[in-house]
Design a protein around this motif. Structure first.
Motif, PDB file in Angstrom:
ATOM      1  N   PHE A  55      30.387  10.304  17.852  1.00 23.39           N
ATOM      2  CA  PHE A  55      29.831  10.920  16.645  1.00 23.39           C
ATOM      3  C   PHE A  55      30.863  11.759  15.878  1.00 23.39           C
ATOM      4  N   PRO A  56      31.610  12.644  16.541  1.00 22.81           N
ATOM      5  CA  PRO A  56      32.627  13.404  15.794  1.00 22.81           C
ATOM      6  C   PRO A  56      33.678  12.492  15.139  1.00 22.81           C
ATOM      7  N   THR A  57      34.061  11.442  15.829  1.00 18.16           N
ATOM      8  CA  THR A  57      35.021  10.481  15.269  1.00 18.16           C
ATOM      9  C   THR A  57      34.451   9.862  14.002  1.00 18.16           C
ATOM     10  N   ALA A  58      33.186   9.483  14.054  1.00 18.06           N
ATOM     11  CA  ALA A  58      32.528   8.860  12.897  1.00 18.06           C
ATOM     12  C   ALA A  58      32.492   9.827  11.712  1.00 18.06           C
ATOM     13  N   ILE A  59      32.105  11.060  11.960  1.00 18.64           N
ATOM     14  CA  ILE A  59      32.009  12.042  10.872  1.00 18.64           C
ATOM     15  C   ILE A  59      33.395  12.288  10.272  1.00 18.64           C
ATOM     16  N   ASN A  60      34.392  12.471  11.132  1.00 19.38           N
ATOM     17  CA  ASN A  60      35.753  12.718  10.635  1.00 19.38           C
ATOM     18  C   ASN A  60      36.260  11.545   9.810  1.00 19.38           C
ATOM     19  N   LEU A  61      36.028  10.334  10.285  1.00 24.35           N
ATOM     20  CA  LEU A  61      36.490   9.141   9.575  1.00 24.35           C
ATOM     21  C   LEU A  61      35.779   8.978   8.237  1.00 24.35           C
ATOM     22  N   LEU A  62      34.467   9.117   8.239  1.00 22.79           N
ATOM     23  CA  LEU A  62      33.698   8.965   7.002  1.00 22.79           C
ATOM     24  C   LEU A  62      34.042  10.063   5.991  1.00 22.79           C
ATOM     25  N   GLN A 101      40.665  -4.700  14.057  1.00 17.98           N
ATOM     26  CA  GLN A 101      40.371  -3.666  13.069  1.00 17.98           C
ATOM     27  C   GLN A 101      40.446  -2.257  13.638  1.00 17.98           C
ATOM     28  N   SER A 102      40.338  -2.125  14.943  1.00 16.99           N
ATOM     29  CA  SER A 102      40.372  -0.777  15.516  1.00 16.99           C
ATOM     30  C   SER A 102      41.734  -0.116  15.338  1.00 16.99           C
ATOM     31  N   GLU A 103      42.755  -0.910  15.049  1.00 15.31           N
ATOM     32  CA  GLU A 103      44.080  -0.352  14.777  1.00 15.31           C
ATOM     33  C   GLU A 103      44.242   0.062  13.317  1.00 15.31           C
ATOM     34  N   THR A 104      43.322  -0.344  12.454  1.00 18.92           N
ATOM     35  CA  THR A 104      43.355   0.032  11.044  1.00 18.92           C
ATOM     36  C   THR A 104      42.848   1.472  10.933  1.00 18.92           C
ATOM     37  N   PRO A 105      43.654   2.375  10.379  1.00 12.94           N
ATOM     38  CA  PRO A 105      43.291   3.801  10.389  1.00 12.94           C
ATOM     39  C   PRO A 105      41.907   4.123   9.828  1.00 12.94           C
ATOM     40  N   GLN A 106      41.472   3.461   8.768  1.00 12.58           N
ATOM     41  CA  GLN A 106      40.198   3.812   8.147  1.00 12.58           C
ATOM     42  C   GLN A 106      39.047   2.875   8.530  1.00 12.58           C
ATOM     43  N   ALA A 107      39.243   2.033   9.511  1.00 10.66           N
ATOM     44  CA  ALA A 107      38.200   1.082   9.912  1.00 10.66           C
ATOM     45  C   ALA A 107      37.065   1.786  10.651  1.00 10.66           C
ATOM     46  N   VAL A 108      35.839   1.491  10.249  1.00 12.87           N
ATOM     47  CA  VAL A 108      34.663   2.054  10.909  1.00 12.87           C
ATOM     48  C   VAL A 108      34.423   1.401  12.271  1.00 12.87           C
ATOM     49  N   CYS A 109      35.223   0.399  12.588  1.00 10.14           N
ATOM     50  CA  CYS A 109      35.114  -0.273  13.879  1.00 10.14           C
ATOM     51  C   CYS A 109      35.316   0.702  15.043  1.00 10.14           C
TER      52      CYS A 109
END
Length: 178
Positions: A89-96, A160-168
């Motif tokens: 969850f924190p990863t998702a919030i930070n990325l978004l 895609q997990s290596e792409t910095p902005q990927a929601v993957c």
């Protein structure tokens, strides 16, 4: 928007009902005009998808985009349980949030696109426990997102997990075997 989400991510116990309250509030700010603009943006971006995947891509993304906002607005379920994958969850919030600040280019054209994107990503992953790309989403090589034996599989998850902005990074799908 992110103030509430950042407060929630700092909680020891993150309940779906608390996230859903935030998502409901955000979804109420989305108008039909915002949905039309978001759909137009998706169509514009779809021009770059290979021709043989383009129509299916657009159909899935636009339907999915529109329907998920409607689903959030109409979802009256009493979610009393904690979110399943609270470590992500924190990863998702930070990325978004990072994407939101980077997408300032959309503001003139469609200020709600990143809000819609955030709502859909969080609702799908942390409320419904589904992958961000819906089942059947096509990828090059005639590959698709699938659901087998109670597990979602995506053919591009690892790439895609290596792409910095990927929601993957926070998507619940597992890499499918190619």
């Amino acid at each position: 928007m992110f103030k509430e989400l950042n407060n929630l991510k700092s909680e020891n116990n993150i309940f779906k009902k608390d996230l859903m309250n935030i998502l409901h509030g955000l979804a109420k700010t989305i108008s039909i005009h915002d949905i039309i603009l978001a759909s137009t943006l998706l169509r514009e971006e779809g021009k770059y998808v290979q021709a043989k995947y383009r129509e299916q891509y657009l159909e899935i993304y636009i339907k999915y985009f529109i329907m998920r906002v409607k689903d959030v607005k109409e979802d009256k379920t009493d979610y009393s349980e904690e979110i399943d994958n609270k470590k992500d969850f924190p990863t998702a919030i930070n990325l978004l949030e990072s994407q939101f600040h980077e997408k300032k280019t959309y503001i003139d054209e469609n200020e709600k696109f990143t809000v819609i994107y955030t709502i859909i990503g969080l609702y799908t992953t942390f409320i419904l426990n589904e992958p961000i790309h819906p089942i059947g989403t096509p990828f090059p090589g005639s590959l698709k997102v699938t659901y087998e034996n109670e597990t979602y599989f995506c053919p591009v998850k690892d790439k895609q997990s290596e792409t910095p902005q990927a929601v993957c990074k926070f998507c619940i799908a597992k890499q499918s075997e190619l």
